[in-house]
Every structure is written in structure tokens, then in C-alpha cells.
Write an enzyme that holds these catalytic residues in place. Structure first.
Site, PDB file in Angstrom:
ATOM      1  N   ARG A 178     -12.161  -7.747   3.648  1.00  0.00           N
ATOM      2  CA  ARG A 178     -13.505  -7.641   4.212  1.00  0.00           C
ATOM      3  C   ARG A 178     -13.402  -8.008   5.686  1.00  0.00           C
ATOM      4  O   ARG A 178     -12.522  -8.784   6.083  1.00  0.00           O
ATOM      5  CB  ARG A 178     -14.469  -8.600   3.506  1.00  0.00           C
ATOM      6  N   HIS A 183     -16.271  -1.524   6.634  1.00  0.00           N
ATOM      7  CA  HIS A 183     -16.212  -1.702   5.178  1.00  0.00           C
ATOM      8  C   HIS A 183     -15.607  -0.474   4.502  1.00  0.00           C
ATOM      9  O   HIS A 183     -14.989  -0.570   3.441  1.00  0.00           O
ATOM     10  CB  HIS A 183     -17.609  -1.984   4.634  1.00  0.00           C
ATOM     11  N   ARG A 191     -11.933  -0.723   3.808  1.00  0.00           N
ATOM     12  CA  ARG A 191     -11.605  -1.461   2.574  1.00  0.00           C
ATOM     13  C   ARG A 191     -11.755  -0.545   1.363  1.00  0.00           C
ATOM     14  O   ARG A 191     -10.924  -0.549   0.453  1.00  0.00           O
ATOM     15  CB  ARG A 191     -12.521  -2.679   2.481  1.00  0.00           C
ATOM     16  N   HIS A 223     -12.550  -8.654  -6.781  1.00  0.00           N
ATOM     17  CA  HIS A 223     -13.760  -8.349  -7.542  1.00  0.00           C
ATOM     18  C   HIS A 223     -13.765  -9.131  -8.855  1.00  0.00           C
ATOM     19  O   HIS A 223     -12.745  -9.210  -9.538  1.00  0.00           O
ATOM     20  CB  HIS A 223     -13.834  -6.853  -7.870  1.00  0.00           C
ATOM     21  N   TYR A 236     -16.106   1.052  -6.557  1.00  0.00           N
ATOM     22  CA  TYR A 236     -15.563   0.879  -5.217  1.00  0.00           C
ATOM     23  C   TYR A 236     -14.506   1.915  -4.884  1.00  0.00           C
ATOM     24  O   TYR A 236     -14.357   2.350  -3.756  1.00  0.00           O
ATOM     25  CB  TYR A 236     -14.932  -0.517  -5.154  1.00  0.00           C
TER      26      TYR A 236
END
Length: 308
Positions: free
Chosen positions: A163, A254, A257, A280, A289
Site C-alpha cells: 500500500r 493503489h 498493488r 488480506h 482484488y
């Protein structure tokens, strides 16, 4: 902080809860501000609904009808389902804490059902676009050390799946970057992240060119004047590079990522291993994701299931 719609005792409860969260969870200021706004908004509605100040005694008497009326009022003023779900989560957290502290069960609040909403799937960059982004970022700054810094940050986002807050939270003690980094992420959870040679090289180049001294307790990535680098600076640099490359507005820090996770999966990476790398708590979060589709899941199933 004063709240006109609350009794002094109720306002004190809200502030004490926020202080408790700061001490317990080390939550970001932005998160605490959202919690304060959401819960104060609910208590303000309650005061208007009753025609009087919200008080601790009133909190014990919350009904399902009160909850339905609040949620309906929020929707009427234009609050989306996702935002309302977030506000309800904050209200539940507050009431759970108040109930435990004051000895009552806020059943009506905890039983309130969150509105359903369509989860917004992330949009990763294609592999070539991610590499082009890193190359283009290097061309945005006139100062070579700033260009090297920006490349190092974006390379960490894509190469390690960090992040932006995690990358900018690194201190001088992390340099030179080892082959494996220990990252402290959301909820103060630690995870182990391998560091690609390209990321180590990018950080080494930045440190060699940086005019600011490296301090173990100081930020690894520094702003122009030597303070901690603001994430908005990286967002702005990527915005400029994105426009020059003709990439969509979703090409943000983001998104790098997201791209890390999606490209690992496409190359045959294990979903649970990627879950660990991203930090996560839920595998379903990782699935969303990584833009996993039914075809890819079927391929994994057919390759791995003993009866396949």
C-alpha cells in the site's frame, strides 16, 4: 469537540470512544474522523427525531423503528448504499462499546441489516502498462534524485504489492532493502514480503542521489525539503504520467498493488499465497482484488483437484 445535538454526557461518551480507538487500534486520523462524523450524524438524527438532546439514557432505548427511520432519512438525503453501510458499521461499533461499558445489550442496533451494494472491483493495469508507468514516472521530475525517489516508490508498489502508506511508512532502518521485508499493515498485522532485485536497485539509486541524510528513525522516502513524503505527491506524479501514456483514471498508486496481485495470479501464483503477500484477512477480498474470473478459477480447479 462540542456536539450541539448531544447532552454533555453523550458527547463525552463519543469522545471517550474515539480516544479508546486511538489507543487500541492506532487507527488513521482519517478513519477516526469518518467514525466521528458517522456516529455524530446518527446521534444528531436521533435528537431531531425525538425533538430533544441525545442522552445516554436514550441510547439504551434504541428500537428497530429508530434504526429504520435513520437509514431511510440517510437514503432520502442522497447517501449511497456503500456509505450507509460504512456509517452503520461505525454506529454498531460505538453502541457495542457503550453497551459493554454501561451494561446493556444494544440489540436493535446490532441487528440492523446493512444495505446491499455492488462491490466495486479494482482495475489493474496490463503488464506492459505497469512497466510503462514506472518508466514514465521517471521523466516527470527535473531533479534526478526526485525522479529516482518516485521510481523507487512506484516500483515498491508494483514489485512488492505494498500500500502507498506502507511504502512511505518505511524508515531508514529498512535500507539497504533486504531480500525479505517485514511489513506492518492494516490492523497492525505483520506480513513477510519478498523484495525483487529491481526494487532494491531502485531504492539504492534513490538513496545514492538523495541530498538528505539517511536516518534510521527517519522516513526512508523524503519530500523535497526533507520531511516525510506526502502520498499525494506520488498520486500527482502518476496522474501526470497516466495522462501522457493515455491510461485511464484508474491508474493510481493503489492500482499498482492490484496489478501486482493480478499479474502474479495470471503467472500461476497460488491465491492463498497472494492473500498472505497482500495482508488480506479474507480470501474473498483477494479474489476480488486480483480480478479473478470464473474461467481462471476453473483452470485452477481442473489443475489442482484430485478428481480432475
Amino acid at each position: 469537540m462540542a456536539h450541539a445535538a448531544l447532552s454533555p454526557a453523550c458527547a463525552d461518551q463519543l469522545e471517550t470512544w474515539l480516544t479508546h480507538l486511538r489507543a487500541l487500534d492506532d487507527s488513521p486520523a482519517s478513519t477516526l474522523s469518518a467514525y466521528q462524523r458517522d456516529v455524530a450524524g446518527f446521534l444528531g438524527f436521533l435528537a431531531r427525531h425525538d425533538g430533544g438532546l441525545a442522552s445516554p439514557a436514550r441510547l439504551r432505548r434504541i428500537t428497530q423503528s429508530d434504526m429504520r427511520a435513520w437509514m431511510a432519512a440517510e437514503r432520502r438525503r442522497g447517501l449511497g448504499a456503500r456509505s450507509l453501510a460504512r456509517a452503520l458499521s461505525a454506529v454498531k461499533s460505538f453502541f457495542r462499546w457503550v453497551g459493554e461499558r454501561d451494561g446493556f445489550e444494544p440489540t436493535a442496533v446490532l441487528a440492523a441489516r446493512s444495505p446491499k451494494y455492488q462491490r466495486k472491483l479494482p482495475r489493474p493495469l496490463a503488464e506492459d502498462a505497469a512497466l510503462e508507468m514506472i518508466a514514465q514516472v521517471e521523466l516527470q521530475a527535473a531533479d534526478s534524485w526526485i525522479a529516482a525517489r518516485d521510481v523507487a516508490v512506484v516500483t515498491l508498489l508494483y514489485g512488492c504489492g505494498l500500500r502507498i502508506s506502507e511504502a512511505l511508512g518505511l524508515t531508514g532502518a529498512a535500507a539497504p532493502l533486504p531480500e525479505v521485508l517485514t511489513i506492518r499493515g492494516k490492523g497492525d498485522k505483520e506480513r513477510i514480503v519478498p523484495v525483487l532485485p529491481a526494487a532494491r536497485t531502485a531504492v539504492d539509486t534513490y538513496l545514492r542521489l538523495s541530498p538528505h541524510p539517511l536516518e534510521k528513525d527517519g522516513p526512508l522516502f523524503r519530500g523535497k525539503r526533507g520531511g516525510q513524503l506526502n502520498p499525494r505527491v506520488i498520486a500527482k506524479v502518476m496522474e501526470q504520467a497516466r495522462m501522457q501514456l493515455g491510461l485511464p483514471s484508474s491508474a493510481t498508486p493503489h492500482a499498482m498493488r492490484h496489478s501486482f496481485a493480478t499479474h502474479l495470479l495470471a503467472a500461476g501464483g497460488d491465491l492463498r499465497a497472494i492473500q498472505e503477500l497482500l495482508g488480506h484477512a479474507s480470501l474473498s477480498t483477494t479474489q476480488a482484488y486480483t480480478a479473478v474470473d470464473a474461467t481462471r478459477l476453473l483452470e485452477v480447479y481442473n489443475a489442482a483437484h484430485p478428481k480432475a
